[in-house]
Every structure is written in structure tokens, then in C-alpha cells.
Design a protein around this motif. Structure first.
Motif, PDB file in Angstrom:
ATOM      1  N   SER A  15      -3.013  30.290  41.138  1.00 47.85           N
ATOM      2  CA  SER A  15      -2.637  30.070  41.907  1.00 47.85           C
ATOM      3  C   SER A  15      -2.691  31.376  42.967  1.00 47.85           C
ATOM      4  O   SER A  15      -1.921  32.237  43.917  1.00 47.85           O
ATOM      5  CB  SER A  15      -1.057  29.889  42.023  1.00 47.85           C
ATOM      6  OG  SER A  15      -0.123  30.914  40.875  1.00 47.85           O
ATOM      7  N   ILE A  29       5.037  29.855  46.704  1.00 46.12           N
ATOM      8  CA  ILE A  29       4.914  29.421  45.591  1.00 46.12           C
ATOM      9  C   ILE A  29       5.762  30.311  44.809  1.00 46.12           C
ATOM     10  O   ILE A  29       5.942  31.910  45.132  1.00 46.12           O
ATOM     11  CB  ILE A  29       3.513  29.590  44.964  1.00 46.12           C
ATOM     12  CG1 ILE A  29       2.813  28.804  45.560  1.00 46.12           C
ATOM     13  CG2 ILE A  29       2.705  29.939  43.285  1.00 46.12           C
ATOM     14  CD1 ILE A  29       1.114  28.592  45.823  1.00 46.12           C
ATOM     15  N   ALA A 243      -2.191  21.956  37.947  1.00 44.37           N
ATOM     16  CA  ALA A 243      -1.843  23.422  38.644  1.00 44.37           C
ATOM     17  C   ALA A 243      -2.428  24.688  37.415  1.00 44.37           C
ATOM     18  O   ALA A 243      -2.716  24.239  35.788  1.00 44.37           O
ATOM     19  CB  ALA A 243      -0.883  23.507  38.014  1.00 44.37           C
ATOM     20  N   LEU A 249       0.422  18.019  38.919  1.00 47.08           N
ATOM     21  CA  LEU A 249       0.762  17.503  40.340  1.00 47.08           C
ATOM     22  C   LEU A 249       0.913  16.364  40.742  1.00 47.08           C
ATOM     23  O   LEU A 249       0.352  15.539  40.981  1.00 47.08           O
ATOM     24  CB  LEU A 249       1.056  18.736  41.243  1.00 47.08           C
ATOM     25  CG  LEU A 249       1.275  20.474  40.853  1.00 47.08           C
ATOM     26  CD1 LEU A 249       1.338  21.452  41.468  1.00 47.08           C
ATOM     27  CD2 LEU A 249       2.465  20.272  40.203  1.00 47.08           C
ATOM     28  N   ASP A 254       2.676  19.328  47.795  1.00 44.32           N
ATOM     29  CA  ASP A 254       3.226  20.027  45.945  1.00 44.32           C
ATOM     30  C   ASP A 254       3.207  21.339  46.349  1.00 44.32           C
ATOM     31  O   ASP A 254       2.914  21.589  45.218  1.00 44.32           O
ATOM     32  CB  ASP A 254       4.345  19.496  44.915  1.00 44.32           C
ATOM     33  CG  ASP A 254       5.058  20.319  44.284  1.00 44.32           C
ATOM     34  OD1 ASP A 254       5.907  21.203  44.206  1.00 44.32           O
ATOM     35  OD2 ASP A 254       4.478  19.572  43.062  1.00 44.32           O
ATOM     36  N   HIS A 257       4.393  23.935  43.752  1.00 47.33           N
ATOM     37  CA  HIS A 257       4.192  23.299  42.357  1.00 47.33           C
ATOM     38  C   HIS A 257       5.527  22.428  41.899  1.00 47.33           C
ATOM     39  O   HIS A 257       5.985  23.243  39.836  1.00 47.33           O
ATOM     40  CB  HIS A 257       4.095  24.066  41.429  1.00 47.33           C
ATOM     41  CG  HIS A 257       2.441  24.799  42.156  1.00 47.33           C
ATOM     42  ND1 HIS A 257       2.410  24.562  42.873  1.00 47.33           N
ATOM     43  CD2 HIS A 257       1.101  25.296  40.823  1.00 47.33           C
ATOM     44  CE1 HIS A 257       0.883  25.578  43.432  1.00 47.33           C
ATOM     45  NE2 HIS A 257       0.095  25.272  42.326  1.00 47.33           N
ATOM     46  N   PRO A 260       5.891  18.227  38.492  1.00 48.52           N
ATOM     47  CA  PRO A 260       5.392  18.282  37.276  1.00 48.52           C
ATOM     48  C   PRO A 260       5.316  16.800  36.725  1.00 48.52           C
ATOM     49  O   PRO A 260       6.406  16.045  36.843  1.00 48.52           O
ATOM     50  CB  PRO A 260       5.113  19.161  36.305  1.00 48.52           C
ATOM     51  CG  PRO A 260       6.279  19.742  36.402  1.00 48.52           C
ATOM     52  CD  PRO A 260       6.622  19.241  37.837  1.00 48.52           C
TER      53      PRO A 260
END
Length: 315
Positions: A15, A29, A243, A249, A254, A257, A260
Motif C-alpha cells: 500500500s 491509508i 490487502a 476487504l 475501502d 482498509h 476486513p
């Protein structure tokens, strides 16, 4: 128990990213991370060809920045599922291109514009000249991996779209794609509204491929996905996001994140899909998402016609 349809999987190696693109809400994030080798092997163990028809290595980071890029490519080589990769192209040097050739089926490079000012505004922090040199190298080097360009459908990019396409085709890059929707990821593009009808017109005018077709295994499977899911959002239901943490996810929207619905260490894909089928819309993700009601009857018909034409062209 198997699920009676196949889906695409969007797998995030990292990410983290070397860009700060205008259309990407990566600032949401909190703790960017890279996938561990142990998690990557668990992901590969979960990807079965009777459940997953395509894996896209993308997520919200740049896969070529992963510190174990070469090893991750080697791990996927013997896998029976098709792997594609999305990249901004900045680090796609000859060494990386040669290493992924044949392991990746389709390499999609995001490219906004031949206009350097537009490119600098859209693909922030990237060197346009370096990316263009890498694209030319990819056109020469790749023998078994197909090269495609994902053209950015932002309003700023459209005035020079014809010139951008002309440059790409002049360098032997013919597989050019664009989304018929300017996806408002995480509310990042709330101020930019562009009708899908206009984008579809441009796709037809320039002989581009509509990106939505790459996420359709078959019309029958799309129907089965829609019928079985409590929340009938077709874009969300045809794709499963994994992810960098190994979490499945709820939806690719999302960005932070935070939702989940399982983890690759504990949950097979079929179990996660059955869990997701019974879930309702999440207001924090779904309200304001311009993909939620993306496919009404008319849009489904247009997409279906495009899908049939594409299949006929491909034989």
C-alpha cells in the motif's frame, strides 16, 4: 462448498507508492505496509482457478516498489491462475520487464497525457520522460507479456487524448484501454463529474477497449453473482480485494482498509464470498460511491453489447 461463479481478485503487494496521483486517495491509508513473503504464499494457496479467473496485482500501492519484487514474481510463476499487473511505469526498467515477462499475462501502465503539464498535475511525483522511455522499452522487450495502457479519464486529460493515443500507437503500443466511469475513489474526485455516455463515445471514437470488460468472466456468472448477493452492487461483487496485510476487504472502495471480512491465513475464498453474499451495504463506504448504482438496465445492456463485441473480436 464451492461458489457457483468466478470472480477477479485484486491483490495488493504494497500500500506504499512512489506517486501521489490526483485521482488516488492514498492519504486515507494510516499505516502503509508491504506484504510479507509468508502472506504472499498464503494468498497464492487461496487462489484456485475454479473460483478466481483473474488476479490483478494492484491495490492502492505501486507493486514495482515492493522490496522483494523479483522474488514475488518467481513465486507466482508456476501458479495456474492468470496474473495481471497495474503499474505507474516509473520503475519498469529493463531488468524488471525481463523478469516479469511471461509470468504476468497483461501489464497495464497508467498514463494520463502526452502533455507534460497535464501529466505533472495528474501523475504527481513521477517523471513523465522516464515513464515514456520505459514504455518504449516494454514495447521492445516484452515477448510473452502483453502491454496495455490505462488512459486516465479525468477531464484534464481529454483535450490531448488524441495526441496521447497517436504517440502510443506510433511506438507500437496498440492495446489502449479506458474506463467508462471516472471512479470517485474515497470521494477524491467529488468535484469532477463526467458522464459515462461521453466516455463511452470517446472509447468508441478512438477504438479503445473498455476496462469494465476485463472484470467479466461470463454473462452467466455476472448474473449468478448479482442474484446471490444481498447487496446487489455488481462492481463490488465481481472483485475481491486482498490487502497487503492479508485481509480480505469488504470492497475495493475501502481505501483506509478498515473493513476486513477475513484473512488469508484462516479463510478460503469460498468462505469469504459466502460471508460477503449476506452482507448489506456499509453506509461509510457506499454512500457517495459513484459505482454503487453504476449498472442500471440501460448501462447493463450497453456493457453487455460491448462484452459480446469484444469476445467476437478476440475469436
Amino acid at each position: 462448498m464451492k461458489i457457483p461463479y468466478r470472480i477477479a481478485a485484486n491483490v495488493e503487494w504494497t500500500s506504499k507508492c512512489n506517486a501521489a496521483c490526483a485521482m488516488c486517495p492514498r492519504e486515507a491509508i494510516d499505516r502503509p505496509q508491504s506484504m510479507s513473503m509468508a502472506t504472499w504464499r498464503q494468498v497464492l494457496d487461496r487462489l484456485a482457478p475454479d473460483e478466481i479467473f483473474r488476479v490483478v496485482l494492484a491495490g492502492y500501492g505501486e507493486p514495482t516498489t515492493h522490496p522483494r519484487f523479483f522474488e514475488f514474481i518467481d513465486e507466482l510463476r508456476p501458479h495456474p491462475v492468470r496474473f495481471d499487473m497495474v503499474s505507474n511505469g516509473h520503475l519498469l526498467d529493463v531488468e524488471r520487464l525481463r523478469h516479469l515477462d511471461g509470468a504476468i499475462d497483461l501489464l497495464m501502465v497508467s498514463f494520463s497525457s502526452i502533455d507534460p503539464d497535464v501529466y505533472a498535475r495528474v501523475h504527481v511525483n513521477l517523471d513523465q520522460r522516464r515513464v515514456m522511455d520505459n514504455l518504449q522499452a516494454a514495447s521492445r522487450v516484452l515477448r510473452r507479456t502483453r502491454l496495455a495502457i490505462s488512459l486516465t479519464p479525468m477531464p484534464d486529460c481529454l483535450p490531448a487524448l488524441g495526441d496521447t493515443i497517436a504517440w502510443l500507437r506510433a511506438h507500437g503500443i496498440e492495446r489502449l484501454t479506458m474506463s467508462p466511469t471516472l471512479y470517485n475513489r474515497g470521494g477524491k474526485l467529488e468535484a469532477h463529474r463526467l458522464a459515462s455516455a461521453e466516455l463511452r463515445r470517446m472509447i468508441r471514437q478512438h477504438g479503445l477497449r473498455s476496462q469494465e470488460l476485463d472484470f467479466v468472466p461470463s454473462a452467466a456468472e455476472i448474473f449468478r453473482q448479482w442474484r446471490r448477493n444481498r447487496f446487489g452492487c455488481i462492481p463490488r461483487n465481481v472483485d475481491l480485494f486482498v490487502a497487503a496485510s492479508g485481509d480480505y476487504l469488504y470492497c475495493y472502495n475501502d481505501v483506509a482498509h478498515r473493513h476486513p471480512i477475513g484473512h488469508v491465513a484462516a479463510d478460503p475464498v469460498a468462505a469469504v464470498l459466502r460471508r460477503r453474499e449476506g452482507m448489506a451495504a456499509l453506509p461509510t463506504l457506499c454512500e457517495g460511491c459513484n459505482m454503487r448504482h453504476r449498472y442500471g438496465p440501460r448501462e447493463l445492456l450497453r456493457a453487455g453489447v460491448g462484452f459480446a463485441r469484444a469476445r467476437l473480436r478476440e475469436g
